[in-house]
Design a protein around this motif. Sequence first.
Motif, PDB file in Angstrom:
ATOM      1  N   VAL A 163       0.709  -1.146  -0.024  1.00 44.21           N
ATOM      2  CA  VAL A 163       0.017   0.055  -0.053  1.00 44.21           C
ATOM      3  C   VAL A 163       0.804   1.159  -0.039  1.00 44.21           C
ATOM      4  N   ALA A 164       2.054   1.299   0.706  1.00 46.94           N
ATOM      5  CA  ALA A 164       3.021   2.406   0.681  1.00 46.94           C
ATOM      6  C   ALA A 164       3.350   2.675  -0.663  1.00 46.94           C
ATOM      7  N   ALA A 165       3.174   1.982  -1.654  1.00 51.73           N
ATOM      8  CA  ALA A 165       3.478   2.384  -3.050  1.00 51.73           C
ATOM      9  C   ALA A 165       2.570   3.458  -3.529  1.00 51.73           C
ATOM     10  N   LEU A 166       1.458   3.553  -3.021  1.00 50.74           N
ATOM     11  CA  LEU A 166       0.438   4.652  -3.300  1.00 50.74           C
ATOM     12  C   LEU A 166       0.868   5.961  -3.221  1.00 50.74           C
ATOM     13  N   ALA A 167       1.547   6.257  -2.080  1.00 53.48           N
ATOM     14  CA  ALA A 167       1.722   7.385  -1.273  1.00 53.48           C
ATOM     15  C   ALA A 167       2.443   8.220  -2.231  1.00 53.48           C
ATOM     16  N   PRO A 168       3.664   7.806  -3.163  1.00 54.20           N
ATOM     17  CA  PRO A 168       4.445   8.760  -3.795  1.00 54.20           C
ATOM     18  C   PRO A 168       3.615   9.194  -5.182  1.00 54.20           C
ATOM     19  N   LEU A 169       2.670   8.421  -5.533  1.00 56.05           N
ATOM     20  CA  LEU A 169       1.872   8.804  -6.844  1.00 56.05           C
ATOM     21  C   LEU A 169       1.487  10.319  -7.061  1.00 56.05           C
ATOM     22  N   SER A 170       1.483  10.923  -7.920  1.00 56.35           N
ATOM     23  CA  SER A 170       1.270  12.297  -8.292  1.00 56.35           C
ATOM     24  C   SER A 170       0.668  12.424  -9.598  1.00 56.35           C
ATOM     25  N   GLY A 171       0.506  13.779  -9.847  1.00 55.75           N
ATOM     26  CA  GLY A 171      -0.083  14.205 -11.133  1.00 55.75           C
ATOM     27  C   GLY A 171      -1.627  14.242 -11.398  1.00 55.75           C
ATOM     28  N   VAL A 172      -2.386  13.972 -10.218  1.00 62.08           N
ATOM     29  CA  VAL A 172      -3.723  13.791 -10.743  1.00 62.08           C
ATOM     30  C   VAL A 172      -4.513  15.145  -9.957  1.00 62.08           C
ATOM     31  N   LEU A 173      -4.149  15.364  -8.743  1.00 56.61           N
ATOM     32  CA  LEU A 173      -4.776  16.335  -7.833  1.00 56.61           C
ATOM     33  C   LEU A 173      -3.581  17.307  -7.525  1.00 56.61           C
ATOM     34  N   THR A 174      -4.008  18.675  -7.623  1.00 52.87           N
ATOM     35  CA  THR A 174      -3.029  19.636  -7.062  1.00 52.87           C
ATOM     36  C   THR A 174      -3.348  19.782  -5.561  1.00 52.87           C
ATOM     37  N   ALA A 175      -2.117  20.248  -4.791  1.00 53.76           N
ATOM     38  CA  ALA A 175      -2.031  20.327  -3.378  1.00 53.76           C
ATOM     39  C   ALA A 175      -3.217  20.851  -2.662  1.00 53.76           C
ATOM     40  N   ASP A 176      -3.828  22.133  -3.390  1.00 51.35           N
ATOM     41  CA  ASP A 176      -5.048  22.641  -2.989  1.00 51.35           C
ATOM     42  C   ASP A 176      -6.226  21.603  -3.034  1.00 51.35           C
ATOM     43  N   GLN A 177      -6.339  21.070  -4.110  1.00 49.86           N
ATOM     44  CA  GLN A 177      -7.423  19.907  -4.222  1.00 49.86           C
ATOM     45  C   GLN A 177      -7.324  18.813  -3.399  1.00 49.86           C
ATOM     46  N   VAL A 178      -6.174  18.307  -2.905  1.00 48.75           N
ATOM     47  CA  VAL A 178      -5.977  17.338  -1.976  1.00 48.75           C
ATOM     48  C   VAL A 178      -6.654  17.883  -0.688  1.00 48.75           C
TER      49      VAL A 178
END
Length: 143
Positions: free
Chosen positions: A112-127
Amino acid sequence: MPHEVRKENGLLANNVDIDHLLIGPGGVFSINTKHHHKRAVWVGDDSVKIDHGKPVPYARKSRAEAKRVVRVLERYCDFPVPVEPVLVFVGVSELKVVATQLSVRVSEERQVAALAPLSGVLTADQVEQVYSVARHRQAWARA
């Protein structure tokens, strides 16, 4: 930084059992955890078998939970919220995934930890906005 929202009393709303949400730049992951201590798990395209037993609908339920999360979050966010179902097996002796068309990620708890570094879908504000909505019980009760 990804956020996790935990369930309360096993339910977030409408008898949909959502175990965890992982919210981060890689999107939202609706995590359905299944504990089968020292059991062999087989995952096909739309069925799961524990120790070669009867098929159980874990993948279908994971997709339904993810759809519920989308409905709740998009009601309060002014942008599309991608939610990916994840089926996580805990404590299994063997996990064999033979699916070719499965629309649910399948993993063991250590993956599951492999999901944490994923990026490119939501901006920091959206998160932050998604996390804010996901934390409020009333959002789940009203949707």
